[in-house]
Write a protein that holds these residues in place. Structure first.
Motif, PDB file in Angstrom:
ATOM      1  N   THR A  97      -2.596  49.895  -3.304  1.00 15.64           N
ATOM      2  CA  THR A  97      -2.690  48.758  -4.217  1.00 15.64           C
ATOM      3  C   THR A  97      -1.905  49.004  -5.476  1.00 15.64           C
ATOM      4  O   THR A  97      -2.078  50.003  -6.152  1.00 15.64           O
ATOM      5  N   GLY A  98      -1.064  48.093  -5.810  1.00 15.71           N
ATOM      6  CA  GLY A  98      -0.345  48.139  -7.078  1.00 15.71           C
ATOM      7  C   GLY A  98       0.553  49.349  -7.203  1.00 15.71           C
ATOM      8  O   GLY A  98       0.877  49.775  -8.305  1.00 15.71           O
ATOM      9  N   GLY A  99       0.936  49.939  -6.078  1.00 17.04           N
ATOM     10  CA  GLY A  99       1.815  51.091  -6.145  1.00 17.04           C
ATOM     11  C   GLY A  99       1.110  52.373  -6.536  1.00 17.04           C
ATOM     12  O   GLY A  99       1.722  53.418  -6.639  1.00 17.04           O
ATOM     13  N   THR A 100      -0.176  52.322  -6.745  1.00 16.90           N
ATOM     14  CA  THR A 100      -0.928  53.533  -7.096  1.00 16.90           C
ATOM     15  C   THR A 100      -1.485  54.169  -5.830  1.00 16.90           C
ATOM     16  O   THR A 100      -1.286  53.681  -4.736  1.00 16.90           O
ATOM     17  N   SER A 101      -2.172  55.222  -6.016  1.00 23.15           N
ATOM     18  CA  SER A 101      -2.785  55.888  -4.862  1.00 23.15           C
ATOM     19  C   SER A 101      -4.253  55.578  -4.738  1.00 23.15           C
ATOM     20  O   SER A 101      -4.962  56.226  -3.991  1.00 23.15           O
ATOM     21  N   TYR A 102      -4.746  54.596  -5.480  1.00 22.95           N
ATOM     22  CA  TYR A 102      -6.178  54.318  -5.409  1.00 22.95           C
ATOM     23  C   TYR A 102      -6.557  53.848  -4.026  1.00 22.95           C
ATOM     24  O   TYR A 102      -7.503  54.317  -3.427  1.00 22.95           O
TER      25      TYR A 102
ATOM     26  N   THR B  31     -12.829  58.119  -7.789  1.00 23.21           N
ATOM     27  CA  THR B  31     -12.706  56.712  -7.411  1.00 23.21           C
ATOM     28  C   THR B  31     -13.882  56.314  -6.529  1.00 23.21           C
ATOM     29  O   THR B  31     -14.229  57.039  -5.586  1.00 23.21           O
ATOM     30  N   MET B  32     -14.488  55.175  -6.845  1.00 27.22           N
ATOM     31  CA  MET B  32     -15.635  54.692  -6.081  1.00 27.22           C
ATOM     32  C   MET B  32     -15.453  53.230  -5.729  1.00 27.22           C
ATOM     33  O   MET B  32     -14.728  52.493  -6.413  1.00 27.22           O
ATOM     34  N   TYR B  33     -16.103  52.818  -4.641  1.00 28.75           N
ATOM     35  CA  TYR B  33     -15.892  51.490  -4.078  1.00 28.75           C
ATOM     36  C   TYR B  33     -17.233  50.870  -3.674  1.00 28.75           C
ATOM     37  O   TYR B  33     -18.189  51.568  -3.354  1.00 28.75           O
ATOM     38  N   TYR B  49     -13.500  51.335  -8.605  1.00 28.16           N
ATOM     39  CA  TYR B  49     -13.442  51.891  -9.950  1.00 28.16           C
ATOM     40  C   TYR B  49     -12.782  53.260  -9.881  1.00 28.16           C
ATOM     41  O   TYR B  49     -13.053  54.054  -8.979  1.00 28.16           O
ATOM     42  N   ASN B  50     -11.926  53.536 -10.877  1.00 25.33           N
ATOM     43  CA  ASN B  50     -11.349  54.860 -11.021  1.00 25.33           C
ATOM     44  C   ASN B  50     -11.648  55.360 -12.424  1.00 25.33           C
ATOM     45  O   ASN B  50     -11.271  54.704 -13.405  1.00 25.33           O
ATOM     46  N   ASN B  51     -12.341  56.484 -12.510  1.00 27.98           N
ATOM     47  CA  ASN B  51     -12.711  57.026 -13.826  1.00 27.98           C
ATOM     48  C   ASN B  51     -13.336  55.960 -14.725  1.00 27.98           C
ATOM     49  O   ASN B  51     -12.946  55.784 -15.876  1.00 27.98           O
TER      50      ASN B  51
END
Lengths: 117, 112
Positions: A97-102, B31-33, B49-51
């Protein structure tokens, strides 16, 4: 947008028979692909993952999957089914997503595997 | 030893009520979902969510409000519950740069 299609919502095999669960994906970028298993009333457990290394991926419980770019497929197999393999199996693709690694996981519809004695 | 835990496991409530589901992970992930699994077992991401910062919001009604007090926790608060909110809600976590996500056991929400 990425998508995943699992062919066959139900697959039934005899104990000891080959298990083949089909998954095709759509992705505009090299995908990360996963198979998860869900036993009744439980959460999802990762079976195996493809992350652009070897195309044949081995997972837990004797399962493996082969990434075929030309066919955009990532089918899950097991040579010999066991009664304990009865569960629902989900194929998923990870989105950058959005070019990030999330990333976020986009799941297929799931395939229920029934194993007969 | 639990990696991703959720409470409660089952939640039965009346339409119009407000309820929360809690999620905690002890994997050190950042990171959590939240995912929703509907009655047909279809899984769809809701939030990420990330941090402690919201990075994914998949057109979820604003009655759903995630809150992350720290990177090990991501709670889901739902206002004015509707019948269509009945589902199993899964929390998951991952490490930045890793696509593998670890899932909690799920919370089965039933709205009467």
């Amino acid at each position: 947008a990425q998508s995943v299609t699992q062919l066959g919502s139900h697959v039934s095999v005899s104990e000891g028979a080959l298990v083949l669960l089909r998954c095709n994906y759509s992705s505009s970028v090299p995908p990360y692909l996963f198979w998860y298993v869900q036993y009744p009333n439980q959460g999802l457990q990762l079976l195996l993952k493809y992350t652009s290394a070897a195309t044949l991926v081995k997972g837990i419980n004797g399962f493996e999957a082969e990434f075929k770019k030309s066919e955009t497929s990532f089918h899950l197999t097991k040579p010999s089914a066991h009664m304990s393999d009865a569960a629902e199996y989900f194929c998923a693709v990870s989105d950058l997503t959005g070019g990030t690694s999330y990333g976020k996981l986009t799941f297929g519809q799931g395939t229920i595997l029934t194993v007969h004695p | 030893d639990t990696a991703v835990s959720q409470t409660p496991k089952y939640l039965v409530t009346q339409m119009g009520n407000d309820k929360s589901i809690k999620c905690e992970q002890n994997l050190g992930h950042d990171t959590m979902y939240w995912y929703k699994q509907d009655s047909k077992k279809f899984l769809k991401i809701m939030f990420s969510y990330n941090n402690k910062e919201l990075i994914i919001n998949e057109t979820v009604p604003n009655r759903f409000s995630p809150k992350s007090p720290d990177k090990a926790h991501l709670n889901l608060h739902i206002n004015s519950l509707e019948l269509g909110d009945s589902a199993v809600y899964f929390c998951a976590s991952s490490q930045l740069g890793q696509h593998e996500q670890f899932f909690g056991p799920g919370t089965r929400l039933t709205v009467l």
